[in-house]
Scaffold this active site. Structure first.
Site, PDB file in Angstrom:
ATOM      1  N   ARG A  75       0.957  -1.340  -0.004  1.00  0.00           N
ATOM      2  CA  ARG A  75      -0.082  -0.033   0.043  1.00  0.00           C
ATOM      3  C   ARG A  75       0.647   1.281  -0.235  1.00  0.00           C
ATOM      4  O   ARG A  75       0.528   2.319  -0.497  1.00  0.00           O
ATOM      5  CB  ARG A  75      -0.943  -0.144   1.073  1.00  0.00           C
ATOM      6  CG  ARG A  75      -1.646   1.270   1.392  1.00  0.00           C
ATOM      7  CD  ARG A  75      -3.006   1.403   2.050  1.00  0.00           C
ATOM      8  NE  ARG A  75      -3.001   0.385   3.249  1.00  0.00           N
ATOM      9  CZ  ARG A  75      -2.639   0.610   4.496  1.00  0.00           C
ATOM     10  NH1 ARG A  75      -1.969   1.989   4.486  1.00  0.00           N
ATOM     11  NH2 ARG A  75      -2.655   0.115   5.477  1.00  0.00           N
ATOM     12  N   TYR A 127     -15.977  16.235 -17.446  1.00  0.00           N
ATOM     13  CA  TYR A 127     -16.482  14.966 -17.661  1.00  0.00           C
ATOM     14  C   TYR A 127     -17.628  14.649 -16.610  1.00  0.00           C
ATOM     15  O   TYR A 127     -17.454  15.004 -15.538  1.00  0.00           O
ATOM     16  CB  TYR A 127     -15.186  14.206 -17.282  1.00  0.00           C
ATOM     17  CG  TYR A 127     -15.514  12.587 -16.904  1.00  0.00           C
ATOM     18  CD1 TYR A 127     -16.220  11.735 -17.882  1.00  0.00           C
ATOM     19  CD2 TYR A 127     -15.239  12.036 -15.675  1.00  0.00           C
ATOM     20  CE1 TYR A 127     -16.508  10.382 -17.476  1.00  0.00           C
ATOM     21  CE2 TYR A 127     -15.679  10.788 -15.533  1.00  0.00           C
ATOM     22  CZ  TYR A 127     -16.218  10.109 -16.247  1.00  0.00           C
ATOM     23  OH  TYR A 127     -16.395   8.561 -16.103  1.00  0.00           O
TER      24      TYR A 127
HETATM   25  N1  PLP Z   1     -11.438  12.283 -16.773  1.00  0.00           N
HETATM   26  C1  PLP Z   1     -12.186  12.112 -17.837  1.00  0.00           C
HETATM   27  C2  PLP Z   1     -11.864  13.184 -19.034  1.00  0.00           C
HETATM   28  C3  PLP Z   1     -12.428  10.994 -18.542  1.00  0.00           C
HETATM   29  O1  PLP Z   1     -13.039  10.749 -19.643  1.00  0.00           O
HETATM   30  C4  PLP Z   1     -12.815   9.781 -17.327  1.00  0.00           C
HETATM   31  C5  PLP Z   1     -13.460   8.728 -18.006  1.00  0.00           C
HETATM   32  O2  PLP Z   1     -14.161   8.401 -18.727  1.00  0.00           O
HETATM   33  C6  PLP Z   1     -12.222  10.136 -16.165  1.00  0.00           C
HETATM   34  C7  PLP Z   1     -11.661  11.652 -15.879  1.00  0.00           C
HETATM   35  C8  PLP Z   1     -12.314   9.188 -14.979  1.00  0.00           C
HETATM   36  O3  PLP Z   1     -11.567   8.267 -15.229  1.00  0.00           O
HETATM   37  P1  PLP Z   1     -11.699   6.620 -14.838  1.00  0.00           P
HETATM   38  O4  PLP Z   1     -12.932   6.257 -15.553  1.00  0.00           O
HETATM   39  O5  PLP Z   1     -10.491   5.828 -14.886  1.00  0.00           O
HETATM   40  O6  PLP Z   1     -12.120   6.801 -13.299  1.00  0.00           O
END
Ligand code: PLP
Length: 927
Positions: A75, A127
């Protein structure tokens, strides 16, 4: 042991440039290696492998032996992870790198620096998962989040406050609209005005190959390594990079404390993926450019920073080294987009991006479905948007497949002329569906600063709706074994009344269900659990159990009685799933019935229909068309005339009836788990229908019985509780023991249903012969049910009473559990005095008799055109919408004509008077 920050890293990115190993000479100066060489060269001078392995081994171990050694517990640190983190730092111009379990885990670690009272400035096109996590912090962490349009650096200025702004969260390009944010200018502005604010960039769409935001002033950069860094969609990972020692210490501490570092095996996979990052990206973005050009040439609106038409192409070129491999385009029609997506073969339909395989998706129904439609519309995210994530397949195959899908879906067509391009766009964006046009309109209004809420008028009317209960005339129990059942509406109805509130609350009053009353603050409902159904869209086949759970555990009072709990859940579920356009109407819904509740006479379905109709009206998903001017003398058949005939029957369009029926079925699923849909269909459409269950070599089917004639029946609630499951199980046991006998009975019941259906629909048959035929069939059907063992002594006593002199009526069991009630056919010649005597006799034996007409109207809505709005009642302002145009009223008459609010009388009038009182409220429109 300390978290895995390699102490040898200094805030000096040149350290990771891996200069060429040759010694400096006047002829050949030392050169940093180029990016793809850095990617492919996994080398950490301080971590030489004891055997010289060319690939970093997986240290698949949780613990390490010894005291005070470099590693003790995975960890806190693991050699495979150290190698990966060193490698990521090297390719990201970073002093520190962390590999964690997902992109969202990376953001979570970063956000843990925030404390209550802090302010965050974030993009308004982030996102969806990022939005969700920020929303959580807002609700539970006392953090204020300002969502601003980061494509305009000036729009951040008013929110940057020294001492207050703790973090600025940026993405460029955004996903899926590929909007560009000038990371360098924003970073400089923030550093100047709030030097302590931490600038965080989500670099997932670009990867360190194409963009290294630390070089443009960002403090922390993170990537969902699930995407380009890994490149194969075979792992979930997140990486964080930074140059600041203090931030690295804090984040290292969190990772060690929370335990979300990446596992050794995934570190190995990610390291392997990164080696080919540059070569993959080169291929992917060059194909993406070709795809963007093709779509652009065909006339679609394409979002891709590589196109000359992109408004911020120049900004992007300043901060990035390539255009990336994600692009999106609109077609003008959501259904067309769906067809295109469905028609591709090589492009996989999937969320996510960055993989070697090409993917296609519709963000509004997939990756961004968690953002409510209103917010999507406000952000200008078109419902018809298609996102393409380009992989490494042969570009010619990808272009061919897309072209073929566009053709198959009808988006392009062969050019008629000798055009140099073979295909041309088939439809113009303005030919888009009504729904996508509406969504675009909402977005447009918002962009124009009007606010999309203004598009919808406030609903100030009381809506009064009603729906009938049902009775199974023939075929109960046997229906379980594939026999046709005949169900018909009864004129005992459930009534629903909505009253405007405008205080931000939505409330219910279920008068017959323990007189249950409750009000909810609309904004306190568990909105984060809802996946809305777009206007015109259909609710998925299965219930959203996450929302049901959120409502029952978080919205309902703890001491709610079971029936009120079910009804409230069904109501709130529909209220939330139907909400759209950012409008959450505030009103009260009261329901009561002239039907016995829980007697198997369809009370729950008629409730479901009333609630569904009221909600659809309040959410403005259905509307009653304005009445046209009355046809003038001598000019019959003027265009637009609607025949409101049959006492309002058929005045409600079938389209509305079907929409109500679909939603009522959703409510029935909440109330019953696995309803057949018969009850809600009868409650909406009225009349009678023949229902056959699927299986037994037959398809499930519900056929209306055309021309059903209204008949008089007496329904008697025996008040004997019946357990449906054990009755049904009893018949099944009997069938297993005596298959011949039971199958024979089933066949006989089937012929009774067939015969009844024929007689009911036969226009030639006299009423008298119909009634005597039905009487015989009722007796016959009942005897078969007795043979199946589902009758009971109380029912037999009721039957005996109705069959006795002077009544001589035919009765069979029906209702709850396949026989809690008795249904008695009352012939036309049966006198009122005999009927009253019989009712009195049954009542004195302590049964509850209800006299009813069977086969009447379905869903009813009190015409809104003779009701004023609530506000009009108060202010005596002109009524909107007006009375049927053409009917002139002067002010005084109008004032006199204003009826009282329906609410008070609705709740207090007696159950026996309720039906008549409702009828007298005005003109009812029926299905
Ligand atoms: N940021 C962006 C622009 C993304 O498209 C995504 C996932 O689609 C993420 C963050 C989150 O990543 P994860 O799905 O690996 O947690």
């Amino acid at each position: 042991m300390a978290p895995s920050i390699d102490p040898k890293f200094k805030a000096d990115s040149a350290l990771h440039d891996l200069p060429t190993p040759e010694p400096e000479s006047p002829y050949r100066p030392r050169q940093p290696y180029r990016f793809s060489t850095l990617c492919a060269t996994v080398e950490n001078p301080s971590q030489k492998d004891q055997y010289g392995s060319s690939s970093v081994p997986i240290y698949q171990t949780a613990t390490f032996k010894g005291i005070g050694a470099e590693y003790d517990y995975s960890r806190s640190g693991n050699p495979t992870r150290s190698h990966l983190e060193h490698h990521i730092a090297k390719i990201s111009s970073a002093a520190h790198a962390f590999a964690v379990s997902s992109g969202m885990a990376a953001l979570d670690i970063i956000l843990r620096q925030l404390k209550p009272g802090d302010e965050v400035i974030a993009g308004d096109d982030l996102y969806g998962g990022t939005n969700r996590l920020l929303g959580y912090l807002k609700a539970h962490g006392g953090v204020t989040v300002h969502h601003v349009d980061t494509t305009k650096p000036s729009s951040l200025l008013e929110y940057i406050k020294a001492g207050k702004t703790a973090m600025v969260l940026l993405e460029s390009p955004t996903n899926p609209l590929l909007k560009i944010c000038d990371l360098a200018t924003i970073s400089a502005n923030v550093k100047e005005r709030a030097p302590d604010a931490v600038i965080v960039v989500d670099n997932t769409m670009m990867s360190p190959y194409l963009q290294r935001p630390l070089e443009h002033g960002a403090d922390i950069v993170y990537d969902s390594a699930t995407k380009y860094l890994s490149g194969h969609h075979d792992l979930m990972a997140g990486v964080i990079t930074c140059n600041r020692e203090d931030l690295a210490k804090q984040m290292g501490f969190i990772i060690n404390s929370a335990g979300n570092a990446l596992t050794p095996f995934d570190c190995f996979l990610l390291l392997r993926g990164i080696k080919t990052l540059a070569i993959r990206m080169d291929r992917q973005q060059s194909t993406a450019m070709q795809v963007a050009n093709m779509l652009d040439r065909l006339g679609f609106k394409v979002h891709y920073p590589g196109l000359a038409s992109h408004p911020d192409r120049e900004v992007h070129e300043r901060i990035a080294d390539g255009y990336g491999a994600v692009l999106s385009f609109t077609t003008g029609d959501k259904a067309l987009s769906e067809r295109i997506v469905g028609a591709t073969r090589l492009w996989g339909i999937s969320v996510s991006f960055g993989c070697v395989n090409s993917l296609i998706s519709m963000p509004c129904v997939m990756s961004h479905a968690s953002i409510d439609p209103a917010t999507r519309a406000a952000r200008g995210l078109p419902e018809d948007l298609i996102r393409l994530c380009v992989g490494i397949e042969d570009p010619a195959d990808l272009l061919d497949d897309l072209e073929r899908a566009l053709l198959e879906a009808g988006a392009i067509t062969l050019s008629a002329g000798a055009d140099e391009h073979r295909y041309v766009r088939a439809s113009h964006p303005s030919e888009g569906s009504a729904i996508s046009r509406a969504v675009e309109k909402l977005a447009f209004n918002d962009a124009a600063g009007l606010g999309y809420m203004k598009e919808r008028h406030q609903e100030d009317r009381e809506w009064f709706v009603s729906a009938p209960g049902k009775v199974i005339l023939f075929g109960e129990h046997a229906v379980v074994h594939g026999v046709t059942a005949i169900a018909a509406s009864v004129d005992l109805r459930c009534y629903g009344l909505t009253t405007p509130r405008h205080d931000g609350k939505v409330s219910v009053h279920f008068i017959d269900i323990d007189n249950f009353k409750h009000a909810w603050e609309v904004d306190d409902l568990p909105w984060e659990a809802v996946t809305p159904v777009g206007v015109g869209g259909e609710h998925p086949e299965s219930l959203d159990l996450k929302l049901v759970e959120a409502i029952t555990s978080r919205a309902l009072p703890s001491s709610i009685p079971p029936k009120a709990k079910q009804a409230s859940t069904a109501f709130l579920y529909m209220y939330m799933v139907q909400a759209h356009g950012g409008v959450r109407p505030s009103f009260n819904f009261s329901a009561r019935a002239t039907l016995p509740i829980g007697a198997g006479l369809g009370s729950s379905a008629s409730f479901s229909v009333c609630a569904a109709t009221a909600l659809l009206l309040l959410h403005q998903r259905i509307s009653i068309p304005p009445l046209p001017p009355p046809t003038r003398e001598g000019r019959p058949g003027e265009p637009g005339h609607i025949h409101v005939s049959h006492q309002g029957r058929r005045a409600i369009e079938p389209k509305i009836a079907e929409e109500v029926n679909r939603w009522a079925f959703v409510a029935e699923k909440i109330l019953h788990g696995n309803p057949s849909g018969v009850d809600n269909s009868v409650a909406v459409f009225g009349g009678a229908l023949a229902y056959t269950r699927a299986g037994f070599g037959k398809k499930s089917g519900m056929d209306p019985i055309q021309g059903f004639k209204s008949l008089r029946f007496l329904l008697t609630d025996s008040k004997v509780p019946r357990d449906t499951k054990s009755l049904v199980a009893g018949v099944a046991v009997k069938k297993a023991q005596e298959p011949e006998l039971v199958n024979g009975i089933m066949d006989l019941i089937q012929s009774i249903s067939d015969e009844a259906r024929r007689a009911l629909a036969d226009p030639e048959m006299s009423r008298e012969s119909l009634i005597s035929a039905l009487s015989a069939l009722i007796d016959e059907n009942h005897q078969h049910l007795v043979s199946l063992g589902v009758s009971h002594p109380t029912l037999e006593a009721i039957r005996a009473k109705t069959a006795s002199n002077p009544y001589n009526l035919s009765t069979k069991l029906t209702g709850a559990g396949g026989g809690g009630c008795a249904v008695t056919l009352v012939p036309d010649h049966f006198t009122d005095s005999d009927l009253n005597d019989l009712i009195a006799a049954l009542s004195s034996d302590n049964y509850d008799p209800y006299f009813t007409l069977v086969g009447g109207s379905g869903l009813g809505i009190l015409s809104p055109y003779n009701q004023p709005q609530a506000s009009a009642r108060k202010q005596l302002a002109p009524i909107t919408p007006p009375e049927t145009p053409g009917e002139q009223t002067n002010g005084t008459e109008e004032e006199d004509a204003l009826p009282e609010s329906l609410g008070a009388a609705f709740e207090t009038s007696s159950t026996t008077e309720l039906g008549e009182w409702a009828d007298a409220r005005g003109r009812w429109l029926f299905v």
